[in-house]
Write a protein that holds these residues in place. Structure first.
Motif, PDB file in Angstrom:
ATOM      1  N   MET A  71       0.834  -1.175   0.000  1.00 34.91           N
ATOM      2  CA  MET A  71       0.000   0.000   0.000  1.00 34.91           C
ATOM      3  C   MET A  71       0.882   1.243   0.000  1.00 34.91           C
ATOM      4  O   MET A  71       1.812   1.368   0.787  1.00 34.91           O
ATOM      5  CB  MET A  71      -0.883  -0.033   1.248  1.00 34.91           C
ATOM      6  N   ALA A  72       0.580   2.167  -0.874  1.00 36.11           N
ATOM      7  CA  ALA A  72       1.368   3.385  -0.999  1.00 36.11           C
ATOM      8  C   ALA A  72       1.045   4.346   0.137  1.00 36.11           C
ATOM      9  O   ALA A  72      -0.091   4.440   0.581  1.00 36.11           O
ATOM     10  CB  ALA A  72       1.088   4.055  -2.334  1.00 36.11           C
ATOM     11  N   THR A  73       2.044   5.063   0.586  1.00 31.04           N
ATOM     12  CA  THR A  73       1.846   6.058   1.629  1.00 31.04           C
ATOM     13  C   THR A  73       1.298   7.329   0.994  1.00 31.04           C
ATOM     14  O   THR A  73       1.858   7.846   0.032  1.00 31.04           O
ATOM     15  CB  THR A  73       3.179   6.374   2.334  1.00 31.04           C
ATOM     16  N   VAL A  74       0.202   7.820   1.513  1.00 28.17           N
ATOM     17  CA  VAL A  74      -0.401   9.048   1.018  1.00 28.17           C
ATOM     18  C   VAL A  74       0.301  10.232   1.670  1.00 28.17           C
ATOM     19  O   VAL A  74       0.549  10.234   2.867  1.00 28.17           O
ATOM     20  CB  VAL A  74      -1.913   9.074   1.341  1.00 28.17           C
ATOM     21  N   GLN A  75       0.607  11.219   0.862  1.00 30.91           N
ATOM     22  CA  GLN A  75       1.249  12.422   1.361  1.00 30.91           C
ATOM     23  C   GLN A  75       0.232  13.553   1.427  1.00 30.91           C
ATOM     24  O   GLN A  75      -0.664  13.648   0.607  1.00 30.91           O
ATOM     25  CB  GLN A  75       2.400  12.842   0.430  1.00 30.91           C
ATOM     26  N   SER A  76       0.375  14.387   2.395  1.00 31.91           N
ATOM     27  CA  SER A  76      -0.460  15.576   2.512  1.00 31.91           C
ATOM     28  C   SER A  76      -0.100  16.546   1.394  1.00 31.91           C
ATOM     29  O   SER A  76       1.040  16.598   0.943  1.00 31.91           O
ATOM     30  CB  SER A  76      -0.218  16.232   3.872  1.00 31.91           C
ATOM     31  N   ASN A  77      -1.065  17.303   0.937  1.00 36.31           N
ATOM     32  CA  ASN A  77      -0.828  18.316  -0.091  1.00 36.31           C
ATOM     33  C   ASN A  77      -0.497  19.675   0.519  1.00 36.31           C
ATOM     34  O   ASN A  77      -0.486  20.672  -0.192  1.00 36.31           O
ATOM     35  CB  ASN A  77      -2.072  18.453  -0.986  1.00 36.31           C
ATOM     36  N   LEU A  78      -0.245  19.720   1.796  1.00 38.95           N
ATOM     37  CA  LEU A  78      -0.018  20.985   2.483  1.00 38.95           C
ATOM     38  C   LEU A  78       1.416  21.461   2.300  1.00 38.95           C
ATOM     39  O   LEU A  78       2.361  20.678   2.341  1.00 38.95           O
ATOM     40  CB  LEU A  78      -0.316  20.829   3.973  1.00 38.95           C
ATOM     41  N   THR A  79       1.549  22.769   2.110  1.00 44.38           N
ATOM     42  CA  THR A  79       2.878  23.364   1.991  1.00 44.38           C
ATOM     43  C   THR A  79       3.455  23.581   3.393  1.00 44.38           C
ATOM     44  O   THR A  79       2.728  23.544   4.391  1.00 44.38           O
ATOM     45  CB  THR A  79       2.814  24.722   1.267  1.00 44.38           C
ATOM     46  N   LYS A  80       4.746  23.862   3.451  1.00 51.04           N
ATOM     47  CA  LYS A  80       5.377  24.143   4.743  1.00 51.04           C
ATOM     48  C   LYS A  80       4.738  25.370   5.388  1.00 51.04           C
ATOM     49  O   LYS A  80       4.488  25.381   6.592  1.00 51.04           O
ATOM     50  CB  LYS A  80       6.878  24.342   4.581  1.00 51.04           C
ATOM     51  N   ALA A  81       4.450  26.394   4.590  1.00 49.54           N
ATOM     52  CA  ALA A  81       3.826  27.610   5.135  1.00 49.54           C
ATOM     53  C   ALA A  81       2.445  27.289   5.712  1.00 49.54           C
ATOM     54  O   ALA A  81       2.084  27.796   6.778  1.00 49.54           O
ATOM     55  CB  ALA A  81       3.715  28.679   4.049  1.00 49.54           C
ATOM     56  N   GLN A  82       1.671  26.447   5.024  1.00 52.37           N
ATOM     57  CA  GLN A  82       0.354  26.051   5.537  1.00 52.37           C
ATOM     58  C   GLN A  82       0.496  25.261   6.830  1.00 52.37           C
ATOM     59  O   GLN A  82      -0.225  25.498   7.799  1.00 52.37           O
ATOM     60  CB  GLN A  82      -0.408  25.239   4.495  1.00 52.37           C
ATOM     61  N   LEU A  83       1.431  24.318   6.846  1.00 55.43           N
ATOM     62  CA  LEU A  83       1.655  23.520   8.056  1.00 55.43           C
ATOM     63  C   LEU A  83       2.081  24.417   9.217  1.00 55.43           C
ATOM     64  O   LEU A  83       1.602  24.233  10.347  1.00 55.43           O
ATOM     65  CB  LEU A  83       2.701  22.436   7.795  1.00 55.43           C
ATOM     66  N   ASP A  84       2.954  25.358   8.952  1.00 58.06           N
ATOM     67  CA  ASP A  84       3.405  26.273  10.006  1.00 58.06           C
ATOM     68  C   ASP A  84       2.239  27.107  10.540  1.00 58.06           C
ATOM     69  O   ASP A  84       2.104  27.305  11.754  1.00 58.06           O
ATOM     70  CB  ASP A  84       4.520  27.190   9.498  1.00 58.06           C
ATOM     71  N   ALA A  85       1.390  27.602   9.634  1.00 59.04           N
ATOM     72  CA  ALA A  85       0.239  28.403  10.051  1.00 59.04           C
ATOM     73  C   ALA A  85      -0.731  27.560  10.882  1.00 59.04           C
ATOM     74  O   ALA A  85      -1.234  28.010  11.917  1.00 59.04           O
ATOM     75  CB  ALA A  85      -0.468  28.987   8.832  1.00 59.04           C
ATOM     76  N   LEU A  86      -0.982  26.334  10.446  1.00 61.65           N
ATOM     77  CA  LEU A  86      -1.897  25.451  11.183  1.00 61.65           C
ATOM     78  C   LEU A  86      -1.313  25.079  12.545  1.00 61.65           C
ATOM     79  O   LEU A  86      -2.034  25.026  13.541  1.00 61.65           O
ATOM     80  CB  LEU A  86      -2.221  24.211  10.351  1.00 61.65           C
ATOM     81  N   ARG A  87      -0.012  24.830  12.597  1.00 60.39           N
ATOM     82  CA  ARG A  87       0.632  24.537  13.895  1.00 60.39           C
ATOM     83  C   ARG A  87       0.465  25.725  14.838  1.00 60.39           C
ATOM     84  O   ARG A  87       0.150  25.565  16.008  1.00 60.39           O
ATOM     85  CB  ARG A  87       2.110  24.214  13.723  1.00 60.39           C
ATOM     86  N   GLY A  88       0.661  26.925  14.322  1.00 57.45           N
ATOM     87  CA  GLY A  88       0.496  28.115  15.150  1.00 57.45           C
ATOM     88  C   GLY A  88      -0.914  28.233  15.703  1.00 57.45           C
ATOM     89  O   GLY A  88      -1.113  28.565  16.881  1.00 57.45           O
ATOM     90  N   ARG A  89      -1.912  27.950  14.878  1.00 63.31           N
ATOM     91  CA  ARG A  89      -3.301  28.001  15.343  1.00 63.31           C
ATOM     92  C   ARG A  89      -3.566  26.920  16.386  1.00 63.31           C
ATOM     93  O   ARG A  89      -4.238  27.175  17.386  1.00 63.31           O
ATOM     94  CB  ARG A  89      -4.258  27.833  14.163  1.00 63.31           C
ATOM     95  N   LEU A  90      -3.044  25.722  16.152  1.00 62.87           N
ATOM     96  CA  LEU A  90      -3.238  24.641  17.121  1.00 62.87           C
ATOM     97  C   LEU A  90      -2.565  24.977  18.453  1.00 62.87           C
ATOM     98  O   LEU A  90      -3.148  24.761  19.522  1.00 62.87           O
ATOM     99  CB  LEU A  90      -2.694  23.315  16.564  1.00 62.87           C
ATOM    100  N   GLU A  91      -1.367  25.500  18.397  1.00 62.80           N
ATOM    101  CA  GLU A  91      -0.662  25.854  19.636  1.00 62.80           C
ATOM    102  C   GLU A  91      -1.370  26.984  20.381  1.00 62.80           C
ATOM    103  O   GLU A  91      -1.440  26.968  21.612  1.00 62.80           O
ATOM    104  CB  GLU A  91       0.790  26.194  19.337  1.00 62.80           C
TER     105      GLU A  91
END
Length: 115
Positions: free
Chosen positions: A1-21
């Motif tokens: 089974m192939a591993t699915v990768q997120s389509n999120l950019t580093k900037a999106q991930l950073d922004a989402l991490r900031g909101r979660l924190e």
């Protein structure tokens, strides 16, 4: 089974991490403040209505605290997935969760899950 990768950019991930924190910090304060509320005085005579109201208020605050703790656990889970590199992948479908969905609910488990 192939591993699915997120389509999120580093900037999106950073922004989402900031909101979660930020949400984790807010919820931690709410849970702490709720836990530190003083108990109502027991030695003062109170009318039945006052006692009932205090009991209802305490029950409501307990309910809020339980919901806040559950949401805090969801946020901790999402932050753990960020750290593990699995954030943004649906837990039941295995498909990438669109950024728009995560921007609305950063702790979402799937593209169409209930909050």
């Amino acid at each position: 089974m192939a591993t699915v990768q997120s389509n999120l950019t580093k900037a999106q991930l950073d922004a989402l991490r900031g909101r979660l924190e930020a949400e984790r910090a807010r919820l931690t304060r709410v849970v702490r403040d709720t836990a530190e509320l003083p108990a109502p005085p027991r030695d003062e005579p109170a009318e039945l209505e006052e006692s009932a109201q205090r009991a209802a208020d305490a029950d409501q605050e307990l309910g809020v605290s339980e919901r806040e703790r559950a949401l805090l656990a969801e946020i901790e889970r999402a932050l753990g997935k960020l750290d593990a590199g699995t954030y943004g992948i649906g837990e039941t479908t295995g498909d990438p969760i669109p950024y728009e969905r995560l921007a609305a609910v950063p702790w979402a488990r799937d593209a169409a899950d209930a909050e």
